[in-house]
Scaffold this motif. Structure first.
Motif, PDB file in Angstrom:
ATOM      1  N   HIS A   6       0.965  -1.250  -0.004  1.00  0.00           N
ATOM      2  CA  HIS A   6       0.153   0.285  -0.132  1.00  0.00           C
ATOM      3  C   HIS A   6       0.863   1.283  -0.113  1.00  0.00           C
ATOM      4  O   HIS A   6       0.227   2.205  -0.469  1.00  0.00           O
ATOM      5  CB  HIS A   6      -1.081   0.116   0.973  1.00  0.00           C
ATOM      6  CG  HIS A   6      -2.154  -0.639   0.925  1.00  0.00           C
ATOM      7  ND1 HIS A   6      -2.583  -2.131   1.107  1.00  0.00           N
ATOM      8  CD2 HIS A   6      -3.488  -0.213   0.573  1.00  0.00           C
ATOM      9  CE1 HIS A   6      -3.451  -2.783   0.742  1.00  0.00           C
ATOM     10  NE2 HIS A   6      -4.355  -1.604   0.601  1.00  0.00           N
ATOM     11  N   VAL A   7       1.859   1.302   0.838  1.00  0.00           N
ATOM     12  CA  VAL A   7       2.919   2.485   0.542  1.00  0.00           C
ATOM     13  C   VAL A   7       3.419   2.700  -0.861  1.00  0.00           C
ATOM     14  O   VAL A   7       3.194   3.713  -1.281  1.00  0.00           O
ATOM     15  CB  VAL A   7       4.112   2.154   1.352  1.00  0.00           C
ATOM     16  CG1 VAL A   7       5.164   3.169   1.424  1.00  0.00           C
ATOM     17  CG2 VAL A   7       3.524   2.451   3.132  1.00  0.00           C
ATOM     18  N   TYR A   8       3.645   1.489  -1.485  1.00  0.00           N
ATOM     19  CA  TYR A   8       4.314   1.644  -2.913  1.00  0.00           C
ATOM     20  C   TYR A   8       3.149   2.033  -3.592  1.00  0.00           C
ATOM     21  O   TYR A   8       3.366   2.794  -4.350  1.00  0.00           O
ATOM     22  CB  TYR A   8       5.070   0.376  -3.178  1.00  0.00           C
ATOM     23  CG  TYR A   8       5.012   0.290  -4.748  1.00  0.00           C
ATOM     24  CD1 TYR A   8       6.220   0.516  -5.299  1.00  0.00           C
ATOM     25  CD2 TYR A   8       4.423  -0.745  -5.654  1.00  0.00           C
ATOM     26  CE1 TYR A   8       6.186   0.494  -6.595  1.00  0.00           C
ATOM     27  CE2 TYR A   8       4.412  -0.663  -6.927  1.00  0.00           C
ATOM     28  CZ  TYR A   8       5.480  -0.030  -7.465  1.00  0.00           C
ATOM     29  OH  TYR A   8       5.643  -0.106  -8.804  1.00  0.00           O
ATOM     30  N   ALA A   9       1.938   1.379  -3.597  1.00  0.00           N
ATOM     31  CA  ALA A   9       0.973   1.696  -4.730  1.00  0.00           C
ATOM     32  C   ALA A   9       0.509   3.252  -4.502  1.00  0.00           C
ATOM     33  O   ALA A   9       0.156   3.842  -5.333  1.00  0.00           O
ATOM     34  CB  ALA A   9      -0.162   0.708  -4.518  1.00  0.00           C
ATOM     35  N   THR A  10       0.620   3.811  -3.095  1.00  0.00           N
ATOM     36  CA  THR A  10       0.015   5.020  -2.689  1.00  0.00           C
ATOM     37  C   THR A  10       0.941   6.117  -3.522  1.00  0.00           C
ATOM     38  O   THR A  10       0.349   7.111  -4.173  1.00  0.00           O
ATOM     39  CB  THR A  10      -0.070   5.243  -1.430  1.00  0.00           C
ATOM     40  OG1 THR A  10      -1.130   4.364  -0.925  1.00  0.00           O
ATOM     41  CG2 THR A  10      -0.411   6.680  -1.136  1.00  0.00           C
ATOM     42  N   MET A  11       2.189   5.779  -3.303  1.00  0.00           N
ATOM     43  CA  MET A  11       3.237   6.802  -4.039  1.00  0.00           C
ATOM     44  C   MET A  11       3.070   6.895  -5.533  1.00  0.00           C
ATOM     45  O   MET A  11       3.102   7.733  -6.402  1.00  0.00           O
ATOM     46  CB  MET A  11       4.813   6.418  -3.667  1.00  0.00           C
ATOM     47  CG  MET A  11       5.487   7.679  -4.018  1.00  0.00           C
ATOM     48  SD  MET A  11       7.255   6.750  -4.374  1.00  0.00           S
ATOM     49  CE  MET A  11       6.845   5.820  -5.777  1.00  0.00           C
TER      50      MET A  11
END
Length: 293
Positions: A210-215
């Motif tokens: 989720h951190v990766y996809a959010t960025m």
């Protein structure tokens, strides 16, 4: 020279190579955790992390009563007409760069190459596959520096690299899916390089993705405006800052109600400001967690 990548990324890269080269085809079983442990001489945690990374990237999927298998819709093998396919992809990118995705078609690519349209179907199944390949080629252009220390600096550079790719190819944001990613070498390389920012942090797999996809989604969401901005600049002959300055003479009193005199807003400043605020927000998820020694 020793490979500087973490062991799990070396395993991921090797399995990806086997898929790209056709050694492993869609539906073929992927080495099990224990098989990876034996072949690469790694611990179970490393083998598990490699398989999780491949699954998160969409390279593999779970099949009932079989286990992990190669996911469908992979990049066609370069062993059959690879050079010809590269020419097709390059021609398609040139059309999209010059006239946008609306101008891209199998007929247009064939005309640019001076071949019959049906010849393209010996290399590609349809335009949908062609757009996947030009998106992958655009990401393959990225040259990755040595990652800076610290997750925040690493993610900032990753975002800037993605933003630069969108500026080179304004059509690209429309071809990038966050929830249905296509796993091709260029796109996967970006994902793996970016995810290294989170290595060593006490993040569960769900939070990590989720951190990766959010960025990625933030950069893409801002970049979808690049194409329309390029068109507006061509139509008006003015950059967004020049246009805003010109509007002051007409709507000055109205603009003054919502902005201080001299305030400038363009896509670059919006991207930079928003990225730092996004990283501030992610620090609330990442910073409180301990870094594994």
């Amino acid at each position: 020279m020793n490979d500087p990548r973490p062991p799990y990324l070396r395993i991921v890269a090797d399995i990806e190579r086997r898929i790209a080269d056709g050694e492993l085809r869609p539906g073929d079983p992927i080495p099990t955790t224990r098989a990876i442990m034996r072949e690469w001489g790694v611990a179970m945690a490393t083998a598990t992390k490699a398989l999780a990374t491949l699954k998160q990237a969409g390279a593999i999927e779970s099949a009932p009563r079989v286990g992990a298998v190669v996911a469908p819709r992979r990049l066609p093998s370069r062993s059959a007409g690879g050079l010809e396919r590269d020419r097709i992809v390059r021609a398609a990118m040139e059309i999209a760069d010059a006239d946008g995705l609306a101008a891209l078609s199998m007929r247009a690519v064939a005309a640019k190459l001076g071949i019959a349209t049906m010849t393209l179907y010996r290399q590609l199944e349809a335009k949908a596959e062609l757009t996947q390949l030009i998106a992958d080629a655009a990401f393959a252009e990225i040259s990755y520096p040595e990652p800076p220390p610290g997750w925040r600096s690493h993610l900032r550079v990753a975002a800037q690299l993605q933003w630069a790719a969108y500026q080179r190819h304004p059509w690209l944001p429309r071809l990038v899916s966050i929830t249905r990613p296509v796993t091709l070498p260029g796109l996967l390389a970006y994902g793996l390089w970016t995810l290294r920012a989170l290595d060593g942090l006490d993040l569960d797999p769900g939070t990590r993705m989720h951190v990766y996809a959010t960025m990625v989604n933030y950069v893409r969401g801002t970049a979808v405006n690049i194409e329309s901005e390029v068109g507006a600049e061509l139509d008006t002959g003015m950059t967004s800052r020049q246009w805003s300055a010109a509007r002051l003479s007409v709507d000055g009193p109205l603009i003054a109600q919502v902005a201080e005199p001299g305030t400038e807003l363009d896509l670059e400043s919006l991207f930079t400001f928003g990225l730092e605020r996004l990283l501030d927000g992610l620090s609330m998820v990442i910073t409180p967690r301990r870094v594994r020694r």
